[in-house]
Design a protein around this motif. Sequence first.
Motif, PDB file in Angstrom:
ATOM      1  N   VAL A  48      11.706  19.307   1.138  1.00 40.52           N
ATOM      2  CA  VAL A  48      11.231  18.779   1.916  1.00 40.52           C
ATOM      3  C   VAL A  48       9.881  17.778   0.852  1.00 40.52           C
ATOM      4  CG1 VAL A  48       9.308  18.376   3.548  1.00 40.52           C
ATOM      5  CG2 VAL A  48      11.548  20.640   3.679  1.00 40.52           C
ATOM      6  N   ALA A  49       9.295  18.518  -0.183  1.00 39.20           N
ATOM      7  CA  ALA A  49       8.183  18.006  -0.457  1.00 39.20           C
ATOM      8  C   ALA A  49       8.751  16.534  -1.795  1.00 39.20           C
ATOM      9  CB  ALA A  49       7.699  18.354  -1.428  1.00 39.20           C
ATOM     10  N   LEU A  50       9.982  17.044  -2.290  1.00 39.95           N
ATOM     11  CA  LEU A  50      10.875  15.807  -3.119  1.00 39.95           C
ATOM     12  C   LEU A  50      11.203  14.483  -2.276  1.00 39.95           C
ATOM     13  CD1 LEU A  50      12.689  17.566  -5.594  1.00 39.95           C
ATOM     14  CD2 LEU A  50      10.647  16.422  -6.104  1.00 39.95           C
ATOM     15  N   TRP A  51      11.386  15.043  -0.911  1.00 41.31           N
ATOM     16  CA  TRP A  51      12.167  14.286  -0.165  1.00 41.31           C
ATOM     17  C   TRP A  51      10.440  13.123   0.376  1.00 41.31           C
ATOM     18  CZ3 TRP A  51      11.017  14.881   5.489  1.00 41.31           C
ATOM     19  CH2 TRP A  51      11.463  13.846   6.545  1.00 41.31           C
ATOM     20  N   ILE A  52       9.643  13.642   0.692  1.00 37.48           N
ATOM     21  CA  ILE A  52       8.615  12.869   0.938  1.00 37.48           C
ATOM     22  C   ILE A  52       8.075  11.785   0.305  1.00 37.48           C
ATOM     23  CG2 ILE A  52       6.533  13.150   1.633  1.00 37.48           C
ATOM     24  CD1 ILE A  52       7.693  14.229   3.115  1.00 37.48           C
ATOM     25  N   ALA A  53       7.939  12.663  -0.847  1.00 37.29           N
ATOM     26  CA  ALA A  53       7.064  12.145  -2.290  1.00 37.29           C
ATOM     27  C   ALA A  53       8.526  10.497  -2.407  1.00 37.29           C
ATOM     28  CB  ALA A  53       7.658  12.686  -2.927  1.00 37.29           C
ATOM     29  N   GLY A  54       9.502  10.359  -2.272  1.00 42.70           N
ATOM     30  CA  GLY A  54      10.219   9.597  -2.516  1.00 42.70           C
ATOM     31  C   GLY A  54      10.217   8.227  -1.561  1.00 42.70           C
ATOM     32  N   PHE A  55      10.124   8.587  -0.628  1.00 43.50           N
ATOM     33  CA  PHE A  55       9.809   7.635   0.234  1.00 43.50           C
ATOM     34  C   PHE A  55       9.001   7.555   1.032  1.00 43.50           C
ATOM     35  CE2 PHE A  55       9.346  10.519   4.330  1.00 43.50           C
ATOM     36  CZ  PHE A  55       8.450  10.493   4.942  1.00 43.50           C
ATOM     37  N   ASP A  56       7.943   8.131  -0.155  1.00 46.14           N
ATOM     38  CA  ASP A  56       6.422   7.464  -0.029  1.00 46.14           C
ATOM     39  C   ASP A  56       6.301   6.283  -1.043  1.00 46.14           C
ATOM     40  OD1 ASP A  56       3.368   7.898   0.895  1.00 46.14           O
ATOM     41  OD2 ASP A  56       2.839   8.119  -0.959  1.00 46.14           O
ATOM     42  N   ILE A  57       7.157   6.740  -2.041  1.00 48.48           N
ATOM     43  CA  ILE A  57       7.327   5.976  -3.018  1.00 48.48           C
ATOM     44  C   ILE A  57       7.571   4.052  -2.287  1.00 48.48           C
ATOM     45  CG2 ILE A  57       7.978   5.278  -5.532  1.00 48.48           C
ATOM     46  CD1 ILE A  57       8.208   8.007  -6.101  1.00 48.48           C
ATOM     47  N   ILE A  58       9.101   4.868  -1.713  1.00 51.38           N
ATOM     48  CA  ILE A  58       9.434   3.237  -1.112  1.00 51.38           C
ATOM     49  C   ILE A  58       8.428   2.516   0.040  1.00 51.38           C
ATOM     50  CG2 ILE A  58      10.862   2.466   0.585  1.00 51.38           C
ATOM     51  CD1 ILE A  58      12.678   4.977  -0.321  1.00 51.38           C
ATOM     52  N   TYR A  59       7.392   3.082   0.566  1.00 47.65           N
ATOM     53  CA  TYR A  59       6.433   3.122   1.184  1.00 47.65           C
ATOM     54  C   TYR A  59       5.471   2.133   0.918  1.00 47.65           C
ATOM     55  CZ  TYR A  59       3.540   2.360   5.307  1.00 47.65           C
ATOM     56  OH  TYR A  59       2.618   2.258   6.126  1.00 47.65           O
ATOM     57  N   ALA A  60       4.830   2.596  -0.540  1.00 45.86           N
ATOM     58  CA  ALA A  60       4.221   2.143  -0.902  1.00 45.86           C
ATOM     59  C   ALA A  60       4.148   1.363  -2.477  1.00 45.86           C
ATOM     60  CB  ALA A  60       3.701   3.365  -2.466  1.00 45.86           C
ATOM     61  N   THR A  61       5.912   0.060  -2.309  1.00 47.41           N
ATOM     62  CA  THR A  61       6.560  -0.429  -2.941  1.00 47.41           C
ATOM     63  C   THR A  61       4.839  -1.469  -1.474  1.00 47.41           C
ATOM     64  OG1 THR A  61       8.373  -0.571  -1.491  1.00 47.41           O
ATOM     65  CG2 THR A  61       8.219   0.136  -3.518  1.00 47.41           C
ATOM     66  N   GLN A  62       4.977  -1.870  -1.141  1.00 42.57           N
ATOM     67  CA  GLN A  62       5.232  -2.561  -0.373  1.00 42.57           C
ATOM     68  C   GLN A  62       3.011  -2.911  -0.509  1.00 42.57           C
ATOM     69  OE1 GLN A  62       5.535  -2.113   4.737  1.00 42.57           O
ATOM     70  NE2 GLN A  62       4.743  -0.798   3.329  1.00 42.57           N
ATOM     71  N   ASP A  63       2.381  -2.224  -1.312  1.00 44.47           N
ATOM     72  CA  ASP A  63       1.539  -2.548  -1.802  1.00 44.47           C
ATOM     73  C   ASP A  63       1.356  -2.387  -3.320  1.00 44.47           C
ATOM     74  OD1 ASP A  63      -0.607  -2.448   1.263  1.00 44.47           O
ATOM     75  OD2 ASP A  63      -0.172  -0.381   0.693  1.00 44.47           O
ATOM     76  N   ALA A  64       2.345  -2.619  -3.632  1.00 42.27           N
ATOM     77  CA  ALA A  64       2.223  -2.724  -5.104  1.00 42.27           C
ATOM     78  C   ALA A  64       1.065  -3.697  -6.016  1.00 42.27           C
ATOM     79  CB  ALA A  64       3.379  -2.537  -5.215  1.00 42.27           C
ATOM     80  N   ASP A  65       1.436  -5.245  -4.918  1.00 40.12           N
ATOM     81  CA  ASP A  65       0.603  -5.888  -5.754  1.00 40.12           C
ATOM     82  C   ASP A  65      -1.052  -5.373  -6.139  1.00 40.12           C
ATOM     83  OD1 ASP A  65       2.883  -7.274  -6.605  1.00 40.12           O
ATOM     84  OD2 ASP A  65       3.004  -8.625  -5.095  1.00 40.12           O
ATOM     85  N   TYR A  66      -1.880  -5.378  -4.653  1.00 33.61           N
ATOM     86  CA  TYR A  66      -2.856  -5.275  -4.277  1.00 33.61           C
ATOM     87  C   TYR A  66      -3.176  -3.638  -4.654  1.00 33.61           C
ATOM     88  CZ  TYR A  66      -6.565  -4.398  -1.323  1.00 33.61           C
ATOM     89  OH  TYR A  66      -8.289  -3.561  -1.031  1.00 33.61           O
ATOM     90  N   ASP A  67      -2.951  -2.884  -4.704  1.00 31.49           N
ATOM     91  CA  ASP A  67      -3.131  -1.753  -5.947  1.00 31.49           C
ATOM     92  C   ASP A  67      -3.492  -2.167  -7.102  1.00 31.49           C
ATOM     93  OD1 ASP A  67      -2.366  -0.944  -3.176  1.00 31.49           O
ATOM     94  OD2 ASP A  67      -0.261   0.354  -4.069  1.00 31.49           O
ATOM     95  N   LYS A  68      -2.879  -2.532  -7.811  1.00 35.90           N
ATOM     96  CA  LYS A  68      -2.675  -3.117  -9.380  1.00 35.90           C
ATOM     97  C   LYS A  68      -4.037  -3.805  -8.921  1.00 35.90           C
ATOM     98  CE  LYS A  68      -0.260  -4.821 -13.476  1.00 35.90           C
ATOM     99  NZ  LYS A  68       1.201  -5.060 -13.281  1.00 35.90           N
ATOM    100  N   SER A  69      -4.142  -4.861  -8.128  1.00 37.90           N
ATOM    101  CA  SER A  69      -5.116  -6.114  -8.081  1.00 37.90           C
ATOM    102  C   SER A  69      -6.655  -5.001  -8.589  1.00 37.90           C
ATOM    103  CB  SER A  69      -5.324  -7.108  -7.604  1.00 37.90           C
ATOM    104  OG  SER A  69      -5.543  -6.175  -6.233  1.00 37.90           O
ATOM    105  N   VAL A  70      -6.482  -3.840  -7.451  1.00 36.49           N
ATOM    106  CA  VAL A  70      -7.640  -3.211  -7.244  1.00 36.49           C
ATOM    107  C   VAL A  70      -7.822  -2.227  -7.566  1.00 36.49           C
ATOM    108  CG1 VAL A  70      -7.970  -4.486  -4.839  1.00 36.49           C
ATOM    109  CG2 VAL A  70      -7.375  -2.318  -5.348  1.00 36.49           C
ATOM    110  N   LYS A  71      -6.443  -1.406  -9.068  1.00 33.41           N
ATOM    111  CA  LYS A  71      -6.662  -0.320 -10.343  1.00 33.41           C
ATOM    112  C   LYS A  71      -6.857   0.839  -8.618  1.00 33.41           C
ATOM    113  CE  LYS A  71      -9.567  -2.753 -14.047  1.00 33.41           C
ATOM    114  NZ  LYS A  71     -10.834  -2.463 -14.076  1.00 33.41           N
ATOM    115  N   LEU A  72      -5.968   0.740  -8.395  1.00 35.14           N
ATOM    116  CA  LEU A  72      -4.986   2.006  -7.183  1.00 35.14           C
ATOM    117  C   LEU A  72      -4.648   2.402  -7.691  1.00 35.14           C
ATOM    118  CD1 LEU A  72      -6.438   1.083  -3.625  1.00 35.14           C
ATOM    119  CD2 LEU A  72      -7.721   2.758  -4.595  1.00 35.14           C
ATOM    120  N   TYR A  73      -4.004   3.737  -7.958  1.00 35.76           N
ATOM    121  CA  TYR A  73      -2.799   4.300  -8.828  1.00 35.76           C
ATOM    122  C   TYR A  73      -1.921   4.572  -7.487  1.00 35.76           C
ATOM    123  CZ  TYR A  73      -6.010   4.586 -12.731  1.00 35.76           C
ATOM    124  OH  TYR A  73      -7.053   3.966 -13.807  1.00 35.76           O
TER     125      TYR A  73
END
Length: 287
Positions: free
Chosen positions: A172-197
């Motif tokens: 379950v932990a790996l399943w959640i982590a994998g799809f959270d990475i997919i979801y986080a692609t939406q904010d990749a540019d914004y996160d990088k611009s404000v130094k969020l990891y």
Amino acid sequence: MIRKIKIILEMIKFEHTIFALPFAFLGAVLGSLLINGTWPTASDWVWITLAMVGARSAAMALNRVIDAKIDKENPRTKDRAIPAGLISNFESTIFIIVSFALLFYSAYQLNMLAVYLLPLAVFFLVIYSYTKRFTWACHLVLGVTIGIAPLGGWVGATGTLTAAAFVLFLGVALWIAGFDIIYATQDADYDKSVKLYSIPSYFGTPKALIIAKCIHILSFIAFISLFFITPLGWIYLIGVLISGVIMIYEHSLVKPDDLSKVNVAFFTMNGILSMVMLVFTIGDLML
């Protein structure tokens, strides 16, 4: 008051409790039959459900409070309830306290091991919201946090922990982590611009999607492993194979240059996957 409650429930996406709740039930059923030789009692079902609702509600509301400033500055999240002024931090904090109280009381109604493990669960429920400020491994921390759901179900119904419980947790932990990475692609540019990891902001979206695939392969292997270390049979295995197909389809919806279907992959398909795992596991154990 009713309007405020509706706003809060919308803010925390209460309906998405379906992601983790089936796995909490799966842990309860599998653990109870393996350890106790019986199905969970009606009381177990009630208190495990309430504990899960309390835990997730507290975690999501806390995340919204902690990230209020970030959400306000992010174009994708600026219309969320707190940044938009629909609900205050104080009102959200009251909701968090009530949710944690529900979690604590429910754990107490189950057994003392559930009570003893509460501090660990609360630690992860709280710390996750801060991790994207200092590590791209925040997705793994979220995975661990939600992966505690099947452990909680197992402990709630049996008062014990075994190797099989931890294998289920890992899947379950790996399943959640994998799809959270997919979801986080939406904010990749914004996160990088404000130094969020995040993995997408740190490694880039193409590599992030590859990493998510690898993590989901490991999740699939963990679920398959339960077939070999527990009495689960072919019906369970069919459910795992269907879940694997769902993961493959989920990844086919998201491309580095086309993230328009992320929400379909994140919400719809993962809700289906968790229900498939629960239904096929219970179906297997009933025979």
